[in-house]
Motif scaffolding. Sequence first.
Motif, PDB file in Angstrom:
ATOM      1  N   HIS A  28      41.049  34.797  41.820  1.00  0.00           N
ATOM      2  CA  HIS A  28      40.298  35.311  41.185  1.00  0.00           C
ATOM      3  C   HIS A  28      38.885  34.398  40.520  1.00  0.00           C
ATOM      4  O   HIS A  28      37.735  34.746  40.959  1.00  0.00           O
ATOM      5  CB  HIS A  28      39.984  36.741  40.916  1.00  0.00           C
ATOM      6  CG  HIS A  28      40.506  35.762  39.115  1.00  0.00           C
ATOM      7  ND1 HIS A  28      40.608  35.619  38.064  1.00  0.00           N
ATOM      8  CD2 HIS A  28      42.030  36.967  38.583  1.00  0.00           C
ATOM      9  CE1 HIS A  28      41.757  35.796  37.002  1.00  0.00           C
ATOM     10  NE2 HIS A  28      42.382  36.316  37.326  1.00  0.00           N
ATOM     11  N   LEU A  59      39.617  43.283  41.786  1.00  0.00           N
ATOM     12  CA  LEU A  59      38.058  42.459  41.942  1.00  0.00           C
ATOM     13  C   LEU A  59      37.051  42.401  41.456  1.00  0.00           C
ATOM     14  O   LEU A  59      36.483  41.313  41.665  1.00  0.00           O
ATOM     15  CB  LEU A  59      37.442  43.860  43.184  1.00  0.00           C
ATOM     16  CG  LEU A  59      36.412  43.544  44.219  1.00  0.00           C
ATOM     17  CD1 LEU A  59      36.112  43.235  44.898  1.00  0.00           C
ATOM     18  CD2 LEU A  59      36.248  45.667  44.087  1.00  0.00           C
ATOM     19  N   HIS A  71      36.242  38.973  39.817  1.00  0.00           N
ATOM     20  CA  HIS A  71      36.299  38.105  40.744  1.00  0.00           C
ATOM     21  C   HIS A  71      34.475  37.873  40.027  1.00  0.00           C
ATOM     22  O   HIS A  71      33.815  38.387  39.247  1.00  0.00           O
ATOM     23  CB  HIS A  71      36.104  38.540  41.889  1.00  0.00           C
ATOM     24  CG  HIS A  71      37.228  38.407  42.618  1.00  0.00           C
ATOM     25  ND1 HIS A  71      37.400  36.998  43.981  1.00  0.00           N
ATOM     26  CD2 HIS A  71      38.243  38.892  43.254  1.00  0.00           C
ATOM     27  CE1 HIS A  71      39.104  37.023  44.027  1.00  0.00           C
ATOM     28  NE2 HIS A  71      39.374  37.894  43.552  1.00  0.00           N
ATOM     29  N   ARG A  99      30.602  37.709  39.292  1.00  0.00           N
ATOM     30  CA  ARG A  99      29.658  39.047  40.182  1.00  0.00           C
ATOM     31  C   ARG A  99      29.491  37.610  41.157  1.00  0.00           C
ATOM     32  O   ARG A  99      28.326  38.163  42.091  1.00  0.00           O
ATOM     33  CB  ARG A  99      28.878  38.774  38.775  1.00  0.00           C
ATOM     34  CG  ARG A  99      27.555  40.058  39.750  1.00  0.00           C
ATOM     35  CD  ARG A  99      27.877  41.582  40.077  1.00  0.00           C
ATOM     36  NE  ARG A  99      26.942  42.585  39.812  1.00  0.00           N
ATOM     37  CZ  ARG A  99      26.635  43.515  39.725  1.00  0.00           C
ATOM     38  NH1 ARG A  99      27.143  43.721  38.043  1.00  0.00           N
ATOM     39  NH2 ARG A  99      25.204  44.318  39.691  1.00  0.00           N
ATOM     40  N   LEU A 156      31.452  37.964  44.535  1.00  0.00           N
ATOM     41  CA  LEU A 156      30.662  39.155  45.112  1.00  0.00           C
ATOM     42  C   LEU A 156      29.552  39.415  45.964  1.00  0.00           C
ATOM     43  O   LEU A 156      29.972  40.162  47.015  1.00  0.00           O
ATOM     44  CB  LEU A 156      31.665  40.206  44.104  1.00  0.00           C
ATOM     45  CG  LEU A 156      32.977  40.319  43.219  1.00  0.00           C
ATOM     46  CD1 LEU A 156      33.053  41.005  41.940  1.00  0.00           C
ATOM     47  CD2 LEU A 156      34.259  40.075  44.642  1.00  0.00           C
ATOM     48  N   VAL A 192      31.183  45.098  39.360  1.00  0.00           N
ATOM     49  CA  VAL A 192      31.362  45.475  40.892  1.00  0.00           C
ATOM     50  C   VAL A 192      29.795  46.075  41.069  1.00  0.00           C
ATOM     51  O   VAL A 192      29.583  46.969  41.046  1.00  0.00           O
ATOM     52  CB  VAL A 192      32.432  46.316  41.973  1.00  0.00           C
ATOM     53  CG1 VAL A 192      32.401  46.465  43.077  1.00  0.00           C
ATOM     54  CG2 VAL A 192      34.317  45.530  41.075  1.00  0.00           C
ATOM     55  N   LEU A 225      28.329  46.789  46.629  1.00  0.00           N
ATOM     56  CA  LEU A 225      29.157  46.411  47.911  1.00  0.00           C
ATOM     57  C   LEU A 225      29.664  47.169  47.219  1.00  0.00           C
ATOM     58  O   LEU A 225      30.461  47.471  48.754  1.00  0.00           O
ATOM     59  CB  LEU A 225      29.921  45.175  46.405  1.00  0.00           C
ATOM     60  CG  LEU A 225      30.981  44.758  47.100  1.00  0.00           C
ATOM     61  CD1 LEU A 225      30.702  43.798  48.282  1.00  0.00           C
ATOM     62  CD2 LEU A 225      31.451  43.550  45.780  1.00  0.00           C
TER      63      LEU A 225
END
Length: 502
Positions: A274, A306, A309, A311, A314, A376, A380
Amino acid sequence: MLARLASASLRGLDAEPVDVEVDLSRGLPSWNLVGLPEAAVRESRDRIRASLSNSGFEFPLRRITVNLAPADRRKDGTHFDLPIAIGLLEASGQLTGRVADKGCFLIGELALDGRLNPVAGALPLVMHAKNQGFRSIVVPERNGEEVAAIRGITIYLASTLLEVVGHLSGQSPLQALCVSEPVDDACDWPHDMADIRGQHQARRALEIAAAGGHHLLMVGPPGVGKSMLAQRLPGILPPLTPEQALEVTRIYSVAQDHSRRPMSRIPPFRQPHHSASDVAIIGGGSVPRPGEISKADHGVLFLDELAEHKRAVLETLRQPLEDGSVVIARAADSLCYPARFQLIAAMNPCPCGYLGHPTKPCRCTVAQIRRYVSRVSGPLLDRFDLRIHVPPVDRDELVHGVPGEPSRDVRSRVLAARHMQYERMGEGRCNGRMTPTEVERFAKPDREGKVLLERAIEHFSLSARSYHRLLKVARTIADLEGCANLEARHVAEALQYREERM
């Protein structure tokens, strides 16, 4: 005296023709290398000088000019060492005959003692030589496995500069490499679905994701098996076709990544940490190289944790997920790499990980949970076809439960469903890649299914993208059952995999 040999410069996954011109003239001994060479090419002077001397040849004490034409394109790569060295030997009269007349293409990096080291991008260079009409090519011995599947051109493997000179002079011809078929290692994936205890919904979602090429997000507390499930996906995916295996091998060849066996039929599985940067994930650099999404082409990109990670990283995934390719633009050039990957992601429901856990209390505040989940973005999340909650495994199933269904049984159902999709849309096309027109044509639900969809759109406020992705998942569920028609029960099951608590 002038010598001219054919070579090539890598540009993305392809190669562009380059003429290597070596001229020896009178004057003070010097070496001029022109034609926009990068650092690795400029440094070839010292490698070639030492290699010629240590192989028993005489380095010409003349005014040496090496031109890499066309001169307006940058040249990068150590594979120019061998043609430049052979050009020097030809121009100085130490190698009789013209190499250009022999129809032989040369690539290789020279060590100081005359050995040939492997080069990056050997596979695209061999394919370029074949397309340019060359009868044969000499490549370093350690690149042999990578290029062994190429037909239509005779490939010779050499380990030293002396062997190449002996082959070109006709004194000791090299043995041609035997063409080999792609290895059938699709069943060699070490992780088996039988290792999974319980988690029946997650197993079913993984099977649907494999059958239709859908993107999957798993949310649950730590230790429930999210990573374990993701690692078993390549074992139930269809094996790569020879064309797909060749494309994946080209990507790894250009990236100089030796973590994968050349021409393997197992779908790639990439699991970046990540902390990876956007360049590592998407690709880039001063000379753009493929990133993780391209190395996962025709395979799986697994993003564990997730929400941890970056931003920005992503968000860069959004366009490749839709297009199946990524364009890396730089001031000097723009390259396009394939990125037809299947995204599998896992995350905790909150910072402590225990939100909704049946026995362990969550220690996070509402503000902390919102801040964590907001890492997130909605766009996405909208690109995940399947979003499921993975609960803790029941104690009895964990301790006394029987092993789960093995991967080979799940794979047989996946292959049958994929066969239906290939017959419907063409070889290599799966439901996850259907266009809106194909969705309207092949994923039209019955009357009860339409009513159910209308209620779902109103209740969940589904976007147009979510609506189409829901139909794609329902179509895959019907394919797994062998049903030609899309019925209400398929739509109902697809709705179960839309976790809306995110």
